[in-house]
Design a protein around this motif. Structure first.
Motif, PDB file in Angstrom:
ATOM      1  N   LEU A 311     -19.090  -4.085 -27.022  1.00 24.70           N
ATOM      2  CA  LEU A 311     -18.986  -3.052 -28.054  1.00 24.70           C
ATOM      3  C   LEU A 311     -19.155  -3.665 -29.430  1.00 24.70           C
ATOM      4  CD1 LEU A 311     -15.983  -0.854 -26.797  1.00 24.70           C
ATOM      5  CD2 LEU A 311     -18.434  -0.475 -26.468  1.00 24.70           C
ATOM      6  N   GLY A 312     -18.579  -4.849 -29.632  1.00 24.28           N
ATOM      7  CA  GLY A 312     -18.711  -5.515 -30.926  1.00 24.28           C
ATOM      8  C   GLY A 312     -20.137  -5.924 -31.231  1.00 24.28           C
ATOM      9  N   ILE A 313     -20.863  -6.397 -30.222  1.00 20.30           N
ATOM     10  CA  ILE A 313     -22.271  -6.762 -30.426  1.00 20.30           C
ATOM     11  C   ILE A 313     -23.078  -5.529 -30.826  1.00 20.30           C
ATOM     12  CG2 ILE A 313     -24.358  -7.498 -29.197  1.00 20.30           C
ATOM     13  CD1 ILE A 313     -22.651  -9.529 -27.705  1.00 20.30           C
ATOM     14  N   ARG A 314     -22.778  -4.390 -30.201  1.00 23.87           N
ATOM     15  CA  ARG A 314     -23.486  -3.154 -30.571  1.00 23.87           C
ATOM     16  C   ARG A 314     -23.096  -2.714 -31.983  1.00 23.87           C
ATOM     17  NH1 ARG A 314     -24.071   1.056 -25.623  1.00 23.87           N
ATOM     18  NH2 ARG A 314     -25.481   1.952 -27.164  1.00 23.87           N
ATOM     19  N   ASP A 315     -21.828  -2.897 -32.351  1.00 26.44           N
ATOM     20  CA  ASP A 315     -21.418  -2.610 -33.734  1.00 26.44           C
ATOM     21  C   ASP A 315     -22.272  -3.410 -34.709  1.00 26.44           C
ATOM     22  OD1 ASP A 315     -19.352  -0.996 -32.811  1.00 26.44           O
ATOM     23  OD2 ASP A 315     -17.770  -2.452 -33.233  1.00 26.44           O
ATOM     24  N   ALA A 316     -22.368  -4.713 -34.450  1.00 23.85           N
ATOM     25  CA  ALA A 316     -23.097  -5.595 -35.358  1.00 23.85           C
ATOM     26  C   ALA A 316     -24.561  -5.187 -35.467  1.00 23.85           C
ATOM     27  CB  ALA A 316     -22.979  -7.048 -34.886  1.00 23.85           C
ATOM     28  N   ARG A 341     -23.006   6.142 -42.279  1.00 22.17           N
ATOM     29  CA  ARG A 341     -24.035   6.252 -41.235  1.00 22.17           C
ATOM     30  C   ARG A 341     -23.676   5.354 -40.056  1.00 22.17           C
ATOM     31  NH1 ARG A 341     -28.652   5.196 -45.746  1.00 22.17           N
ATOM     32  NH2 ARG A 341     -28.255   7.095 -46.992  1.00 22.17           N
ATOM     33  N   TYR A 342     -23.184   4.181 -40.346  1.00 23.19           N
ATOM     34  CA  TYR A 342     -22.726   3.269 -39.299  1.00 23.19           C
ATOM     35  C   TYR A 342     -21.521   3.847 -38.574  1.00 23.19           C
ATOM     36  CZ  TYR A 342     -19.636  -0.454 -37.602  1.00 23.19           C
ATOM     37  OH  TYR A 342     -18.749  -1.202 -36.863  1.00 23.19           O
ATOM     38  N   GLU A 343     -20.559   4.373 -39.312  1.00 18.49           N
ATOM     39  CA  GLU A 343     -19.361   4.931 -38.686  1.00 18.49           C
ATOM     40  C   GLU A 343     -19.691   6.108 -37.778  1.00 18.49           C
ATOM     41  OE1 GLU A 343     -15.812   7.373 -40.566  1.00 18.49           O
ATOM     42  OE2 GLU A 343     -15.458   5.224 -40.811  1.00 18.49           O
ATOM     43  N   ARG A 344     -20.569   6.988 -38.243  1.00 15.59           N
ATOM     44  CA  ARG A 344     -20.953   8.142 -37.417  1.00 15.59           C
ATOM     45  C   ARG A 344     -21.655   7.682 -36.138  1.00 15.59           C
ATOM     46  NH1 ARG A 344     -22.198  10.550 -42.557  1.00 15.59           N
ATOM     47  NH2 ARG A 344     -24.374   9.910 -42.334  1.00 15.59           N
ATOM     48  N   TRP A 345     -22.417   6.630 -36.225  1.00 16.25           N
ATOM     49  CA  TRP A 345     -23.148   6.107 -35.079  1.00 16.25           C
ATOM     50  C   TRP A 345     -22.192   5.516 -34.039  1.00 16.25           C
ATOM     51  CZ3 TRP A 345     -27.874   2.311 -35.815  1.00 16.25           C
ATOM     52  CH2 TRP A 345     -28.345   1.907 -34.566  1.00 16.25           C
ATOM     53  N   ARG A 346     -21.252   4.679 -34.487  1.00 15.91           N
ATOM     54  CA  ARG A 346     -20.506   3.865 -33.539  1.00 15.91           C
ATOM     55  C   ARG A 346     -19.140   4.409 -33.136  1.00 15.91           C
ATOM     56  NH1 ARG A 346     -22.187   1.823 -30.082  1.00 15.91           N
ATOM     57  NH2 ARG A 346     -20.556   0.250 -29.882  1.00 15.91           N
ATOM     58  N   GLY A 401     -25.952   6.077 -24.954  1.00 12.48           N
ATOM     59  CA  GLY A 401     -25.804   6.099 -26.398  1.00 12.48           C
ATOM     60  C   GLY A 401     -27.076   5.689 -27.128  1.00 12.48           C
ATOM     61  N   ARG A 402     -26.978   5.653 -28.428  1.00  9.09           N
ATOM     62  CA  ARG A 402     -28.119   5.333 -29.292  1.00  9.09           C
ATOM     63  C   ARG A 402     -28.450   3.849 -29.203  1.00  9.09           C
ATOM     64  NH1 ARG A 402     -28.018   6.338 -35.840  1.00  9.09           N
ATOM     65  NH2 ARG A 402     -30.017   5.351 -36.348  1.00  9.09           N
ATOM     66  N   VAL A 403     -29.731   3.543 -29.097  1.00  6.84           N
ATOM     67  CA  VAL A 403     -30.177   2.166 -28.932  1.00  6.84           C
ATOM     68  C   VAL A 403     -30.601   1.582 -30.282  1.00  6.84           C
ATOM     69  CG1 VAL A 403     -31.851   0.655 -27.801  1.00  6.84           C
ATOM     70  CG2 VAL A 403     -30.945   2.650 -26.589  1.00  6.84           C
ATOM     71  N   PRO A 404     -30.028   0.453 -30.702  1.00  4.88           N
ATOM     72  CA  PRO A 404     -30.466  -0.183 -31.950  1.00  4.88           C
ATOM     73  C   PRO A 404     -31.920  -0.637 -31.858  1.00  4.88           C
ATOM     74  CG  PRO A 404     -28.371  -1.111 -31.185  1.00  4.88           C
ATOM     75  CD  PRO A 404     -28.921  -0.280 -30.066  1.00  4.88           C
ATOM     76  N   MET A 405     -32.613  -0.642 -32.995  1.00  2.00           N
ATOM     77  CA  MET A 405     -34.017  -1.028 -32.989  1.00  2.00           C
ATOM     78  C   MET A 405     -34.217  -2.467 -32.517  1.00  2.00           C
ATOM     79  SD  MET A 405     -35.821   0.808 -36.282  1.00  2.00           S
ATOM     80  CE  MET A 405     -34.788   0.019 -37.510  1.00  2.00           C
ATOM     81  N   VAL A 406     -33.260  -3.325 -32.781  1.00  2.00           N
ATOM     82  CA  VAL A 406     -33.390  -4.724 -32.377  1.00  2.00           C
ATOM     83  C   VAL A 406     -33.422  -4.865 -30.859  1.00  2.00           C
ATOM     84  CG1 VAL A 406     -30.914  -5.263 -32.300  1.00  2.00           C
ATOM     85  CG2 VAL A 406     -32.557  -7.062 -32.895  1.00  2.00           C
TER      86      VAL A 406
END
Length: 422
Positions: A311-316, A341-346, A401-406
């Motif tokens: 979860l922390g890696i996804r936060d970062a 925007r980050y808070e709403r995402w995670r 859930g939403r996938v980070p672009m990285v």
């Protein structure tokens, strides 16, 4: 360190300051090192301290994709285990669920890696990065928030120094001093259980199988490591966990062999047993103006399912994407408008996993007959109903859930290197 004293020039100025040089803080620094932002990384321990920590973690498919996108996966993968099966069992009940890659439509189900392996790869990735300034060992004594900056007072080798930053990121653990000083409240509870962790070597091959065996006292996880070693996480009520920490090694190993029912043969203990209490915690907010929380500073969950570090890696990864996008648009990266925007995402995504792990622990860690009947019926159903296995694996592998672009497909771990053999 920082050559600042009362007679020196003004405090060093940074766009972003990360407090906490563990896996999550390093992941965020790696994700942002080429953005043009000037970044400080503050850590209370020496930079190499993480290389001495021998705990291992389950690494989800999503975390593997993120680490691949950061360019560190080629270094990590040969030193960790790829598992192709997750085996679920309930006490001595004969119904055993075997989750396979085809249940998810993937090539593997996850990985197990040791802390120092991940940290070393991230440190190597940051080596020579001109945008990163290490400030360590250093302690944050005070954080003063202003409209356009945060002024940090640091203690370095007994001397006081000052830095200023547009955005402060707290990656400083579950007892985060930065979160508490900012007045952010949390909700949650301490569990009635503690966990014993240890590394063992079984007589028989572990078969690259990740095991989660549910007992009425708590989950018992076995994570396969290279060299036919395993990290175990034995969860039990506090008094029982303390007992297993203190009994003679022979008695502890006999208990492990009983739980494995001879499947792994004789067990050898490698190193010390460690005990840690477990809790569930969710911060009321992940952000304030000029402040963002990531990893355990924002949330904690029960270790069942091995979700915490992931979860922390996804936060970062999510915070890095939000910051990078805002910076490219000329926005203030420390503004509350951007950070929300980050808070709403995670926040909701993390809450889903916190609820999932809490449900698993409570549902399986009891002897109430109707619940025992229902959960064993559920395990039997999972064996024959593929959609149930698919949904469970989506959560367990981080692929919901939403996938980070990285973590886009071009960075898929499966495409970076073949699987290692343990």
């Amino acid at each position: 360190m920082l050559p600042h004293s009362p007679a020196s020039p003004p405090p060093a100025q940074y766009d972003l300051t990360i407090v906490g040089g563990g896996i999550i803080g390093l992941t965020l620094a790696c994700a942002l090192k080429d953005t043009g932002l000037k970044i400080a990384l503050i850590e209370a321990k020496p930079r190499e301290a993480g290389l001495q920590f021998r705990r291992a973690y389950a690494i989800t498919l999503m975390s593997g994709k993120i680490l691949a996108g950061l360019g560190v996966w080629d270094e990590i993968l040969p030193q960790i285990t790829t598992f192709q099966q997750i085996r679920l069992a309930d006490e001595n009940h004969p119904a055993i669920v075997r989750l396979q890659p085809e249940d998810l439509g993937s090539e593997e189900l996850g990985y197990v890696g040791e802390h120092y392996v991940i940290v070393r790869a991230l440190l190597n990735r940051l080596e020579g990065a001109e945008s990163i300034t290490w400030i360590c060992p250093a302690d944050v004594q005070e954080a003063e928030y202003e409209a356009d900056r945060v002024t940090l007072t640091l203690s370095i080798a007994g001397e006081t120094h000052t830095v200023q930053t547009r955005l402060l990121v707290a990656a400083d653990g579950s007892r985060s001093p930065l979160r508490e000083a900012a007045g952010i409240q949390t909700k949650g509870w301490q569990y009635w259980q503690s966990c014993i962790t240890a590394v063992i070597r079984p007589e028989k091959p572990h078969g690259n199988i990740a095991r989660e065996h549910f007992w009425s006292s708590g989950p018992f996880a076995t994570l396969p490591l290279p060299g036919n070693r395993c990290q175990i996480v034995l969860t039990a009520p506090h008094a029982e966990a303390k007992k297993w920490l203190e009994v003679e090694e022979s008695e502890f190993l006999a208990e492990l062999e009983r739980r494995y029912s001879g499947q792994l043969g004789k067990i050898e203990l490698l190193g010390d047993r460690l005990l840690f209490p477990v809790k569930l915690m969710q911060s009321d907010r992940y952000t304030l103006s000029r402040l963002a929380l990531v990893g355990d500073a924002a949330h904690c969950c029960h270790p069942v399912g091995g979700q915490g570090m992931n979860l922390g890696i996804r936060d970062a990864a999510a915070l890095a994407q939000v910051i990078k996008t805002a910076y490219q648009k000329g926005e203030d990266v420390g503004s509350l408008k951007v950070l929300r925007r980050y808070e709403r995402w995670r926040k909701l995504e993390n809450l889903t996993i916190l609820g999932f792990t809490d449900f698993l622990d409570r549902f399986f860690s009891n002897t109430v007959p109707p619940i025992v009947f229902v959960r064993r019926l559920g395990l039997q159903a999972m064996n024959v109903v593929r959609p149930m296995r698919f949904l469970a694996l989506k959560l367990m592998t981080g692929m919901s859930g939403r996938v980070p672009m990285v973590a886009s497909d071009q960075h898929s771990p499966a495409k970076t290197q073949s699987h290692p053999v343990s």
